[in-house]
Design a protein around this motif. Structure first.
Motif, PDB file in Angstrom:
ATOM      1  N   VAL A 176       0.555  -1.031   0.424  1.00  0.00           N
ATOM      2  CA  VAL A 176       0.116   0.335  -0.250  1.00  0.00           C
ATOM      3  C   VAL A 176       1.055   1.677   0.088  1.00  0.00           C
ATOM      4  CG1 VAL A 176      -0.378  -0.018   2.529  1.00  0.00           C
ATOM      5  CG2 VAL A 176      -2.236   1.266   1.257  1.00  0.00           C
ATOM      6  N   PHE A 177       0.644   2.364  -0.645  1.00  0.00           N
ATOM      7  CA  PHE A 177       1.487   3.628  -0.911  1.00  0.00           C
ATOM      8  C   PHE A 177       0.970   4.567   0.420  1.00  0.00           C
ATOM      9  CE2 PHE A 177       2.980   3.207  -4.737  1.00  0.00           C
ATOM     10  CZ  PHE A 177       2.375   2.778  -5.659  1.00  0.00           C
ATOM     11  N   GLU A 178       1.892   4.742   1.331  1.00  0.00           N
ATOM     12  CA  GLU A 178       2.136   5.775   2.047  1.00  0.00           C
ATOM     13  C   GLU A 178       1.240   7.265   2.270  1.00  0.00           C
ATOM     14  OE1 GLU A 178       5.723   8.003   2.787  1.00  0.00           O
ATOM     15  OE2 GLU A 178       5.920   8.128   4.951  1.00  0.00           O
ATOM     16  N   GLU A 179       0.318   7.231   3.494  1.00  0.00           N
ATOM     17  CA  GLU A 179      -1.119   7.641   3.598  1.00  0.00           C
ATOM     18  C   GLU A 179      -2.112   7.453   2.929  1.00  0.00           C
ATOM     19  OE1 GLU A 179      -0.065  11.899   2.702  1.00  0.00           O
ATOM     20  OE2 GLU A 179       1.906  12.242   3.505  1.00  0.00           O
ATOM     21  N   ALA A 180      -2.308   6.144   1.975  1.00  0.00           N
ATOM     22  CA  ALA A 180      -3.082   5.294   2.167  1.00  0.00           C
ATOM     23  C   ALA A 180      -4.237   4.862   2.864  1.00  0.00           C
ATOM     24  CB  ALA A 180      -3.091   4.546   0.671  1.00  0.00           C
ATOM     25  N   PRO A 181      -4.992   4.444   2.711  1.00  0.00           N
ATOM     26  CA  PRO A 181      -5.654   4.017   4.383  1.00  0.00           C
ATOM     27  C   PRO A 181      -5.875   2.090   3.401  1.00  0.00           C
ATOM     28  CG  PRO A 181      -7.670   4.310   2.714  1.00  0.00           C
ATOM     29  CD  PRO A 181      -6.040   4.761   1.875  1.00  0.00           C
ATOM     30  N   VAL A 182      -5.593   1.440   4.891  1.00  0.00           N
ATOM     31  CA  VAL A 182      -5.844  -0.385   4.248  1.00  0.00           C
ATOM     32  C   VAL A 182      -6.540  -0.807   5.200  1.00  0.00           C
ATOM     33  CG1 VAL A 182      -3.662  -0.583   6.402  1.00  0.00           C
ATOM     34  CG2 VAL A 182      -3.442  -1.866   4.473  1.00  0.00           C
ATOM     35  N   GLU A 183      -6.607  -2.357   5.178  1.00  0.00           N
ATOM     36  CA  GLU A 183      -7.870  -3.330   5.548  1.00  0.00           C
ATOM     37  C   GLU A 183      -7.083  -4.390   5.427  1.00  0.00           C
ATOM     38  OE1 GLU A 183     -12.665  -3.600   5.782  1.00  0.00           O
ATOM     39  OE2 GLU A 183     -11.299  -4.994   4.223  1.00  0.00           O
ATOM     40  N   LEU A 184      -6.207  -4.802   6.783  1.00  0.00           N
ATOM     41  CA  LEU A 184      -6.102  -6.768   7.026  1.00  0.00           C
ATOM     42  C   LEU A 184      -6.606  -7.806   7.279  1.00  0.00           C
ATOM     43  CD1 LEU A 184      -2.689  -5.480   8.484  1.00  0.00           C
ATOM     44  CD2 LEU A 184      -3.386  -5.501   5.779  1.00  0.00           C
ATOM     45  N   ARG A 185      -7.652  -8.366   6.667  1.00  0.00           N
ATOM     46  CA  ARG A 185      -8.552  -9.309   6.787  1.00  0.00           C
ATOM     47  C   ARG A 185      -8.126 -10.313   7.488  1.00  0.00           C
ATOM     48  NH1 ARG A 185     -11.263 -10.818   1.109  1.00  0.00           N
ATOM     49  NH2 ARG A 185      -9.178 -10.326   0.472  1.00  0.00           N
ATOM     50  N   CYS A 186      -9.261 -11.075   8.418  1.00  0.00           N
ATOM     51  CA  CYS A 186      -9.538 -12.208   9.374  1.00  0.00           C
ATOM     52  C   CYS A 186     -10.735 -12.357   9.568  1.00  0.00           C
ATOM     53  CB  CYS A 186      -8.602 -11.685  10.643  1.00  0.00           C
ATOM     54  SG  CYS A 186      -8.458 -12.842  11.873  1.00  0.00           S
ATOM     55  N   ASN A 187     -10.873 -13.249   9.483  1.00  0.00           N
ATOM     56  CA  ASN A 187     -11.735 -14.259   9.764  1.00  0.00           C
ATOM     57  C   ASN A 187     -10.977 -16.200  10.767  1.00  0.00           C
ATOM     58  OD1 ASN A 187     -12.153 -13.933   6.825  1.00  0.00           O
ATOM     59  ND2 ASN A 187     -14.490 -14.201   7.827  1.00  0.00           N
ATOM     60  N   TYR A 188     -12.197 -16.137  11.176  1.00  0.00           N
ATOM     61  CA  TYR A 188     -12.272 -17.095  11.969  1.00  0.00           C
ATOM     62  C   TYR A 188     -13.130 -17.698  12.496  1.00  0.00           C
ATOM     63  CZ  TYR A 188     -15.597 -14.762  15.028  1.00  0.00           C
ATOM     64  OH  TYR A 188     -16.199 -14.064  15.635  1.00  0.00           O
ATOM     65  N   SER A 189     -12.850 -19.446  13.505  1.00  0.00           N
ATOM     66  CA  SER A 189     -13.920 -19.943  13.282  1.00  0.00           C
ATOM     67  C   SER A 189     -13.499 -20.210  14.990  1.00  0.00           C
ATOM     68  CB  SER A 189     -14.160 -20.859  12.591  1.00  0.00           C
ATOM     69  OG  SER A 189     -12.833 -22.071  12.812  1.00  0.00           O
ATOM     70  N   SER A 190     -14.897 -20.751  15.370  1.00  0.00           N
ATOM     71  CA  SER A 190     -15.020 -21.429  16.824  1.00  0.00           C
ATOM     72  C   SER A 190     -16.225 -21.586  17.330  1.00  0.00           C
ATOM     73  CB  SER A 190     -15.202 -19.855  17.062  1.00  0.00           C
ATOM     74  OG  SER A 190     -14.674 -19.654  18.961  1.00  0.00           O
TER      75      SER A 190
ATOM     76  N   THR B  74      -4.757 -19.104  19.000  1.00  0.00           N
ATOM     77  CA  THR B  74      -4.550 -19.731  17.830  1.00  0.00           C
ATOM     78  C   THR B  74      -4.078 -18.350  16.988  1.00  0.00           C
ATOM     79  OG1 THR B  74      -5.707 -22.072  18.139  1.00  0.00           O
ATOM     80  CG2 THR B  74      -5.066 -20.954  15.947  1.00  0.00           C
ATOM     81  N   PHE B  75      -3.290 -18.236  16.672  1.00  0.00           N
ATOM     82  CA  PHE B  75      -2.668 -17.036  15.620  1.00  0.00           C
ATOM     83  C   PHE B  75      -2.774 -17.500  14.309  1.00  0.00           C
ATOM     84  CE2 PHE B  75      -0.387 -13.617  18.761  1.00  0.00           C
ATOM     85  CZ  PHE B  75      -0.285 -14.894  19.928  1.00  0.00           C
ATOM     86  N   GLY B  76      -3.226 -17.002  13.342  1.00  0.00           N
ATOM     87  CA  GLY B  76      -3.499 -16.731  11.505  1.00  0.00           C
ATOM     88  C   GLY B  76      -1.645 -16.806  11.170  1.00  0.00           C
ATOM     89  N   ILE B  77      -1.604 -17.142   9.689  1.00  0.00           N
ATOM     90  CA  ILE B  77      -0.461 -17.043   9.050  1.00  0.00           C
ATOM     91  C   ILE B  77       0.146 -15.427   9.121  1.00  0.00           C
ATOM     92  CG2 ILE B  77      -1.197 -16.940   6.912  1.00  0.00           C
ATOM     93  CD1 ILE B  77       0.919 -19.703   8.405  1.00  0.00           C
ATOM     94  N   GLY B  78      -0.221 -14.661   9.215  1.00  0.00           N
ATOM     95  CA  GLY B  78       0.322 -13.391   9.733  1.00  0.00           C
ATOM     96  C   GLY B  78       0.066 -12.714   7.632  1.00  0.00           C
ATOM     97  N   THR B  79       0.168 -11.679   8.063  1.00  0.00           N
ATOM     98  CA  THR B  79      -0.365 -11.075   7.209  1.00  0.00           C
ATOM     99  C   THR B  79       1.081  -9.269   6.700  1.00  0.00           C
ATOM    100  OG1 THR B  79      -2.976 -11.158   6.366  1.00  0.00           O
ATOM    101  CG2 THR B  79      -1.164  -9.279   5.697  1.00  0.00           C
ATOM    102  N   LYS B  80       1.288  -9.496   5.537  1.00  0.00           N
ATOM    103  CA  LYS B  80       2.764  -8.436   5.475  1.00  0.00           C
ATOM    104  C   LYS B  80       2.849  -7.252   5.188  1.00  0.00           C
ATOM    105  CE  LYS B  80       7.310 -12.270   5.708  1.00  0.00           C
ATOM    106  NZ  LYS B  80       7.922 -12.510   4.658  1.00  0.00           N
ATOM    107  N   LEU B  81       2.728  -6.699   5.982  1.00  0.00           N
ATOM    108  CA  LEU B  81       2.690  -4.755   5.082  1.00  0.00           C
ATOM    109  C   LEU B  81       3.548  -4.309   4.289  1.00  0.00           C
ATOM    110  CD1 LEU B  81       0.607  -2.852   4.890  1.00  0.00           C
ATOM    111  CD2 LEU B  81       0.392  -1.744   7.403  1.00  0.00           C
ATOM    112  N   GLN B  82       3.424  -4.175   3.726  1.00  0.00           N
ATOM    113  CA  GLN B  82       4.220  -3.222   3.061  1.00  0.00           C
ATOM    114  C   GLN B  82       4.010  -1.480   2.486  1.00  0.00           C
ATOM    115  OE1 GLN B  82       6.228  -5.111  -0.490  1.00  0.00           O
ATOM    116  NE2 GLN B  82       8.297  -2.899  -0.178  1.00  0.00           N
ATOM    117  N   VAL B  83       4.518  -0.579   3.308  1.00  0.00           N
ATOM    118  CA  VAL B  83       3.927   0.677   2.747  1.00  0.00           C
ATOM    119  C   VAL B  83       4.721   1.037   1.698  1.00  0.00           C
ATOM    120  CG1 VAL B  83       3.634   3.017   4.041  1.00  0.00           C
ATOM    121  CG2 VAL B  83       3.141   0.468   5.224  1.00  0.00           C
TER     122      VAL B  83
END
Lengths: 114, 111
Positions: free
Chosen positions: A13-27, A103-112
């Motif tokens: 994502v470019f600097e100063e832009a908005p970002v959304e990192l998605r996470c879904n769970y089941s339980s 339980t942890f997710g596998i991770g999302t790498k955010l690159q600005v």
């Protein structure tokens, strides 16, 4: 049993832009939800958590997340990212009994991108 | 207030050797958790100690073991090291529902 799915392994994502990192769970039980950030060569730092109450949770560094029970999601958002937000982000879920079964997710790498 | 501290920062061993990793929790935290973070595998739960007792362990062989001392610090031992044990080992502590607080980790390299 519980599980976490982070839908994107990398998000540029470019600097100063908005970002959304998605996470879904089941339980099968009520849950506690967390987002952690890991900067290079460091441990994990708690960004924010949802235990109960308001579904919109505000955390550190301008991040927020919304708990959506019907969609079983806990997406992380920031309206304007900075270079310093470049890191790996982990979504996590635990049952009401505490952290013994986090339980942890596998991770999302955010690159600005400047 | 000091955070969770882990030592050593880096550890280099050869196959078949034993490794000992140490963790000091935040003052007042009685629970200590150990996680393995291997490349591409995310965080895998290893062990949970509370009040000196092992309360739960993840899906790891018995050569991964540990203990918690009366001052709540903890030690993780890995015997008969294998190449695939190379990873970042993270320790976390907690008290109540405040969340898990992580140390910076010990990078274990098995040659």
């Amino acid at each position: 049993a519980q599980s976490v799915t982070q839908l994107d392994s990398q998000v540029p994502v470019f600097e100063e832009a908005p970002v959304e990192l998605r996470c879904n769970y089941s339980s099968s039980v009520s849950v506690y939800l967390f987002w952690y950030v890991q900067y290079p060569n460091q441990g994990l730092q708690l960004l924010l958590k949802y235990l109960s109450g308001s579904t919109l949770v505000k955390g550190i560094n301008g991040f927020e997340a919304e708990f959506n029970k019907s969609q079983t999601s806990f997406h992380l958002r920031k309206p304007s990212v900075h270079i310093s937000d470049t890191a790996e982000y982990f979504c996590a879920v635990s049952g009401p009994g505490g952290y013994q079964k986090v339980t942890f997710g596998i991770g999302t790498k955010l690159q600005v991108i400047p | 207030e000091a955070g969770v501290t882990q030592s050593p920062t880096h550890l280099i061993k050869t196959r078949g050797q034993q490794a000992t990793l140490r963790c000091s929790p935040i003052s007042g935290h009685t629970s200590v958790y150990w996680y393995q973070q291997a490349l591409g595998l995310g965080l895998q739960f290893l062990l949970w100690y509370d009040e000196g007792e092992e309360r739960n362990r993840g899906n790891f062989p018995p050569r991964f073991s540990g203990r918690q001392f009366p001052n709540y610090s903890s030690e993780l031992n890995v015997n008969a090291l294998e190449l695939e044990d190379s990873a970042l080992y993270l320790c976390a502590s907690s008290f109540g529902l405040a969340g898990l607080y992580f140390g910076a980790g010990t990078r274990l390299s098995v040659l």
